[in-house]
Scaffold this motif. Structure first.
Motif, short mmCIF file in Angstrom:
data_model
loop_
_atom_site.label_atom_id
_atom_site.label_comp_id
_atom_site.label_asym_id
_atom_site.label_seq_id
_atom_site.Cartn_x
_atom_site.Cartn_y
_atom_site.Cartn_z
N ASP A 80 0.81 -1.22 0.00
CA ASP A 80 0.00 0.00 0.00
C ASP A 80 0.85 1.27 0.00
N LEU A 81 2.08 1.17 0.49
CA LEU A 81 2.90 2.36 0.70
C LEU A 81 4.36 1.96 0.80
N MET A 82 5.25 2.80 0.26
CA MET A 82 6.68 2.63 0.45
C MET A 82 7.21 3.73 1.35
N ILE A 83 8.20 3.39 2.18
CA ILE A 83 8.76 4.33 3.13
C ILE A 83 10.28 4.35 2.96
N ASP A 84 10.83 5.53 2.69
CA ASP A 84 12.27 5.68 2.51
C ASP A 84 12.92 6.14 3.80
N CYS A 85 13.81 5.31 4.34
CA CYS A 85 14.59 5.66 5.53
C CYS A 85 16.08 5.48 5.26
N ALA A 86 16.49 5.60 4.00
CA ALA A 86 17.85 5.22 3.64
C ALA A 86 18.71 6.37 3.13
N GLY A 87 18.22 7.60 3.14
CA GLY A 87 19.08 8.72 2.76
C GLY A 87 18.86 9.25 1.36
N HIS A 88 19.61 10.30 1.05
CA HIS A 88 19.43 11.03 -0.20
C HIS A 88 19.64 10.16 -1.43
N VAL A 89 20.67 9.34 -1.41
CA VAL A 89 20.99 8.53 -2.59
C VAL A 89 19.85 7.55 -2.87
N ALA A 90 19.31 6.95 -1.83
CA ALA A 90 18.21 6.00 -2.01
C ALA A 90 16.98 6.69 -2.58
N LEU A 91 16.68 7.89 -2.09
CA LEU A 91 15.52 8.61 -2.63
C LEU A 91 15.74 8.97 -4.08
N ARG A 92 16.93 9.42 -4.40
CA ARG A 92 17.25 9.76 -5.79
C ARG A 92 17.17 8.53 -6.71
N ASP A 93 17.69 7.40 -6.22
CA ASP A 93 17.75 6.20 -7.06
C ASP A 93 16.41 5.50 -7.21
N HIS A 94 15.64 5.44 -6.12
CA HIS A 94 14.41 4.64 -6.13
C HIS A 94 13.13 5.47 -6.19
N GLY A 95 13.18 6.71 -5.70
CA GLY A 95 11.97 7.51 -5.61
C GLY A 95 11.20 7.67 -6.90
N PRO A 96 11.85 8.12 -7.98
CA PRO A 96 11.11 8.31 -9.24
C PRO A 96 10.46 7.03 -9.75
N GLY A 97 11.17 5.92 -9.68
CA GLY A 97 10.60 4.67 -10.16
C GLY A 97 9.40 4.21 -9.35
N LEU A 98 9.49 4.38 -8.03
CA LEU A 98 8.37 4.00 -7.17
C LEU A 98 7.15 4.86 -7.44
N LEU A 99 7.35 6.16 -7.54
CA LEU A 99 6.23 7.07 -7.79
C LEU A 99 5.64 6.84 -9.17
N ARG A 100 6.49 6.63 -10.14
CA ARG A 100 6.01 6.40 -11.51
C ARG A 100 5.20 5.10 -11.60
N SER A 101 5.51 4.16 -10.71
CA SER A 101 4.77 2.89 -10.71
C SER A 101 3.42 3.01 -10.01
N GLY A 102 3.13 4.20 -9.47
CA GLY A 102 1.85 4.43 -8.81
C GLY A 102 1.86 4.20 -7.32
N ARG A 103 3.05 3.97 -6.74
CA ARG A 103 3.14 3.74 -5.30
C ARG A 103 3.38 5.06 -4.56
N ASP A 104 2.58 5.34 -3.56
CA ASP A 104 2.84 6.49 -2.70
C ASP A 104 4.12 6.23 -1.91
N LEU A 105 4.84 7.31 -1.60
CA LEU A 105 6.14 7.19 -0.95
C LEU A 105 6.27 8.21 0.17
N VAL A 106 6.66 7.74 1.35
CA VAL A 106 7.01 8.60 2.49
C VAL A 106 8.53 8.67 2.58
N THR A 107 9.08 9.87 2.73
CA THR A 107 10.53 9.98 2.87
C THR A 107 10.91 10.93 3.98
N VAL A 108 12.00 10.61 4.65
CA VAL A 108 12.59 11.50 5.64
C VAL A 108 13.84 12.16 5.08
N SER A 109 14.19 11.83 3.83
CA SER A 109 15.41 12.33 3.18
C SER A 109 15.12 13.64 2.45
#
Length: 262
Positions: A59-88
């Motif tokens: 239902d939801l992805m949560i990023d707790c892994a830092g800037h590089v992880a958000l940069r690498d995975h964030g666009p793909g997750l959002l483009r796939s239709g998954r909501d994303l929570v990030t602290v980065s």
């Protein structure tokens, strides 16, 4: 709710246990390839290195892994239709990263939720920004050892700071977030809630007189004046991870699933 986590460090572990205690279910861990096969006492969920290998029922992805992880995975997750929570949040200081994340969210019909991290009072800044905010200033103080591993080591002899505070950065929130990717997420959060990365002023200080991480925000505008000070503690066993940052992720998720929101 069934959620996935990016990362399995101190903040991710705290978030995992906190959400599970609230009845949510961890469905997968998205990790760096070299960490997928590492021994894990809690190997009860899939550990994957690619978005394409995530279970379809999250239902939801949560990023707790830092800037590089958000940069690498964030666009793909959002483009796939998954909501994303990030602290980065500091990653958003890179305009290219911010633009790509927002474009991907639009293409996927998904939402990027920014957890407030180690600071509070952002609701006040957002409200004041509906009027005219004249100035916003963030001051971050940590014990000298709290800056180990950051750019401050190149500017100061941290071990020799014992008598008085030493400022090692003054500039904009954008400059701070880019120069201190592991230490300036708070500056980025303040900037995004208020007058932006380039107008928000930041000062970072190594202070031998404090034992906690001190966050101070001062803002002025046609609403009046706003001052807030938070003395934040670290997560048990990890002096570099903010307890409040981890708590803010859990709070953000709870707001997402709640029928009533502040």
């Amino acid at each position: 709710m069934k959620f996935g986590l990016i990362g399995n460090g101190a903040i991710a572990t705290y978030v995992r246990h906190g959400l599970e205690q609230r009845g949510h279910q961890l469905g997968a861990l998205l990790l760096r390839p070299e960490r997928v096969a590492e021994p894990d006492a809690e190997q009860s969920v899939p550990r994957v290195a690619a978005i394409s290998d995530l279970p379809a029922d999250l239902d939801l992805m949560i990023d707790c892994a830092g800037h590089v992880a958000l940069r690498d995975h964030g666009p793909g997750l959002l483009r796939s239709g998954r909501d994303l929570v990030t602290v980065s949040i500091g990653a958003m200081a890179d305009q290219q990263v911010a633009d790509e994340l927002l474009q991907a969210a639009g293409e996927g019909g998904a939402t990027l939720h920014l957890a407030s991290g180690a600071i509070g009072g952002l609701d006040v800044l957002r409200a004041a920004n509906a009027g005219t905010l004249t100035s916003v200033r963030y001051v971050g103080r940590k014990p000298p050892k709290g800056w180990v591993g950051s750019r401050a080591e190149d500017l100061l002899d941290l071990a020799a700071i014992t008598d008085r505070p030493e400022t090692h950065f003054t500039g904009s929130a954008r400059q701070a977030a880019l120069a201190y990717p592991k230490n300036a997420n708070v500056a980025a959060a303040v900037a995004l809630a208020g007058i932006g990365f380039d107008r928000t002023q930041v000062e970072l200080i190594a202070d031998p007189g404090v034992s906690a991480n001190i966050h101070e925000v001062q803002a002025t505008g046609d609403f009046g004046r706003f001052d807030i000070r938070i003395a934040g503690q670290a997560l048990p066993g990890n002096p570099r991870s903010s307890a409040l940052a981890a708590m803010s992720v859990i709070s953000t998720v709870e707001q997402i699933v709640s029928p009533m929101r502040f």
